[in-house]
Scaffold this active site. Structure first.
Site, PDB file in Angstrom:
ATOM      1  N   MET A 186       0.802  -1.219   0.000  1.00 35.81           N
ATOM      2  CA  MET A 186       0.000   0.000   0.000  1.00 35.81           C
ATOM      3  C   MET A 186       0.839   1.275   0.000  1.00 35.81           C
ATOM      4  SD  MET A 186      -3.124  -0.949  -0.149  1.00 35.81           S
ATOM      5  CE  MET A 186      -3.865   0.647   0.189  1.00 35.81           C
ATOM      6  N   ARG A 187       2.167   1.151   0.051  1.00 43.15           N
ATOM      7  CA  ARG A 187       2.984   2.357   0.123  1.00 43.15           C
ATOM      8  C   ARG A 187       2.797   3.224  -1.120  1.00 43.15           C
ATOM      9  NH1 ARG A 187       7.617   0.277   1.652  1.00 43.15           N
ATOM     10  NH2 ARG A 187       7.448   0.883   3.835  1.00 43.15           N
ATOM     11  N   ALA A 188       2.624   2.592  -2.276  1.00 41.23           N
ATOM     12  CA  ALA A 188       2.461   3.360  -3.514  1.00 41.23           C
ATOM     13  C   ALA A 188       1.217   4.239  -3.451  1.00 41.23           C
ATOM     14  CB  ALA A 188       2.380   2.417  -4.711  1.00 41.23           C
TER      15      ALA A 188
END
Length: 665
Positions: free
Chosen positions: A274-276
């Site tokens: 989910m970092r993107a």
């Protein structure tokens, strides 16, 4: 002090300048990784950014640059009383590639901590960079454990230093910028993901733009102060715009429609985790603030994707980073809200935004095409003096997982994941007196050394009286990276297309393994009448893969020449990097032709490796019902072991490493 080149005077490189400015507006974006060939103003632009950063108010006398408005309650120099502060420019701190862990995070005086209970802490570069810029040139050459510490601090906004239960914490929030030349090796995918944005830069092919670059550079070199003065108004305008964008940033609204576009884009491009999504949201918000808007639009989401996603889509180290812009536009249009109907969004506010991170076709980073032609074979495939014509390059078969090949013994080379070595990180195996600064305390050994002297030292309280001579450094065993030198037979006897495809697939598989184990690699090929160094030792395994892909075959088999060239490469590399131990992987069917007594010459050349104690593996490429066993004989001359292509891909080579070690013992 040297006058920096003005940021606004950098010609072109719109994506690079925009990515740096967005991080200046919102450091929460997570920094920038700048990838590109040498001489493309990567370092110039980063160093120029520091002059645009707004000034800071810091607590007077605080070594950690605490904000007087909200000082860090855990600051080692605290607690800070309200009052005196000073104003200074934001710092730009450069992290050298060869820096130690203590230089990065700071050093704790263990002797005083044990004997007096005092946390005597000397701040490192992370403390110096707090509320400023931390710049790492050639970040891909930085040791992995330093990169881990650096990115952890950037993600948490704090640095922790621990030594045997004694810990110090301080704030460390900074704009992280790394630059790298992909030709010198890649970052691991999990480290790539920790950089918020990435930008691919390349020198312009437009003559007018190149002329302007040279003109400005010469003018700057002749009179740096005068050149900077001519750009002062533009610099002041950008500085004011950064301040205004920072003030506007909390008011920017990221609506549900934009969030849905961000989530859909990340899902469409199959990025991991989910970092993107989070980075895209922060980047789009910063883009809106930079444009002076309080609402995130589809054009902000598009530009954010071009900056935040290319480096997160790589599935293996040989994939070029990039993004399919047609697919991106289709996704944004499909999931666009009612207020985002523009089918052809404008580029970002700081110039052209399309192509942020999109490489040129095939990226051509190393100019590999010129290695296709060899002195003994022409491009037209006509018969050569050796008696065999050159064949076009065969494509590599699908790579597969290989078992680890390691160098016997214990080394002291660069940290990696292949062979046993004495390292700064790993399991503790013993203790010794420190040589130089103490980095890893062995507590039990230190107490044992100090205990017999307590009465003579007049100990009267509960504390242990410890002196410098008592301190013991922990010795640790971990893994090192090696130099894996591939010596590949490209002669006519290897030229059957299906056979050469399998050979290339095997070498490609070993290259993937070398990438994962942080090795340097080199490539020597031999055919016709001579041997070539197709790739000198480098950390760029994708460069080796590119050389392998274009490798043609044909001609006789100068096996001795290939071995002698490989021996010479190792000799030179031993002078450059004596601590890195080599592993030679010879890919051949063992045949030797051409010249007088080719088999005897090859045997004598092989014995040079055995005399030097070089670990070696021969990948036997002989096929067919009748086998001569020449590769096995050659392995015996090398003092190594032989393995067939079939054995290389299966669990049946589980005993290969032990065989290598047994033969080398």
């Amino acid at each position: 002090m040297t006058t920096p080149f003005p940021f606004t005077a950098v010609v072109g490189q719109d994506d690079l300048r925009l990515a740096l400015l967005l991080n200046a507006v919102s450091p929460a974006v997570g920094g920038v990784l700048v990838r590109g060939e040498k001489g493309t103003a990567k370092s110039t632009a980063v160093r120029a950014l520091s002059a645009l950063m707004p000034t800071l108010d810091v607590v007077s006398g605080c070594r950690f640059s605490c904000d007087p408005g909200s000082p860090d309650p855990g600051c080692p120099d605290g607690p800070h009383e309200p009052g005196a502060f000073e104003t200074r420019a934001a710092r730009m701190v450069e992290l050298p590639v060869g820096a130690s862990e203590d230089r990065l995070v700071g050093a704790l005086d263990i002797e005083r901590a044990l004997s007096e209970g005092v946390k005597a802490f000397e701040p490192g570069l992370l403390a110096d960079a707090h509320r400023g810029i931390l710049y790492v040139d050639e970040v891909n050459l930085l040791h992995d454990h330093l990169v881990d510490l650096l990115l952890d601090a950037a993600a948490m906004g704090a640095s922790y230093v621990e030594r045997e239960g004694v810990s110090v914490r301080h704030a460390a929030r900074f704009l992280l910028v790394g630059t790298m030349n992909p030709e010198e090796g890649e970052l691991r995918p999990q480290l790539l993901d920790r950089f918020g944005l990435t930008v691919e830069v390349a020198a312009s092919r437009e003559p007018d733009q190149r002329v302007e670059v040279v003109r400005r550079r010469l003018a700057y070199d002749d009179d740096p102060a005068g050149f900077a003065a001519r750009w002062a108004d533009e610099e002041a305008a950008v500085r004011a715009r950064i301040v205004a964008a920072r003030e506007l940033l909390p008011s920017v609204r990221l609506g549900d429609g934009a969030l849905r576009q961000i989530a859909a884009t990340c899902a469409a491009f199959e990025v991991d985790g989910m970092r993107a999504d989070i980075v895209m949201a922060r980047t789009a918000t910063a883009l809106a603030a930079w444009a002076g808007r309080t609402e995130v639009l589809a054009e902000d989401v598009r530009q954010a994707a071009l900056l935040a996603l290319p480096h997160r889509r790589r599935r293996n180290p040989f994939d070029a980073p990039g993004l399919d812009e047609d697919k991106l536009d289709e996704t944004l249009e499909e999931f666009g809200g009612s207020d985002d109907d523009d089918p052809d969004p404008d580029p970002g506010p700081d110039g052209p935004g399309g192509g942020g991170g999109q490489p040129e076709p095939d990226d051509a980073p190393q100019g590999d095409g010129d290695t296709a032609a060899r002195p003994e074979a022409g491009e037209d495939g006509q018969p050569q003096p050796s008696g065999a014509g050159e064949q076009s390059a065969a494509r590599a078969s699908e790579p597969f997982r290989t078992k680890v090949l390691s160098v016997p013994g214990i080394g002291e080379g660069a940290a990696g994941r292949r062979s046993r070595a004495r390292t700064e990180h790993g399991r503790t195996t013993g203790a010794r007196r420190p040589r130089g600064a103490l980095t890893k305390l062995h507590l039990a050994a230190t107490v044992q050394a100090a205990a017999p002297h307590q009465r003579a030292r007049g100990r009267s309280g509960p504390g242990l009286v410890v002196r410098r001579d008592d301190l013991r450094q922990a010795t640790r065993e971990g893994r090192e990276g090696n130099l894996v030198l591939f010596v590949v037979d490209a002669s006519g006897s290897m030229a059957a297309r299906q056979r050469m495809s399998a050979v290339k697939g095997a070498v490609l598989s070993l290259l993937l393994d070398a990438y994962q184990r942080r090795d340097k690699v080199g490539l020597v090929t031999f055919r016709g009448t001579a041997a070539d160094v197709a790739l000198p030792p480098t950390s760029s395994v994708d460069a080796a893969a590119a050389r392998l892909e274009t490798l043609p075959t044909g001609g006789r088999t100068p096996l001795a020449a290939g071995l002698l060239r490989a021996h010479d490469v190792l000799r030179v590399e031993r002078l450059r990097d004596p601590a890195r131990r080599p592993l030679v992987v010879l890919v051949t069917d063992g045949r030797a032709t051409g010249g007088p007594e080719p088999v005897a010459l090859a045997g004598r050349a092989a014995r040079l490796f055995a005399a030097d104690g070089v670990a070696s593996v021969v990948v036997d490429c002989e096929s067919g019902p009748v086998r001569l066993g020449l590769a096995g004989q050659l392995a015996g001359e090398l003092g190594g072991t032989a393995v067939t292509l079939d054995e290389l891909r299966a669990d049946s080579i589980a005993g290969l490493v032990k065989d290598v070690q047994r033969r080398a013992a």
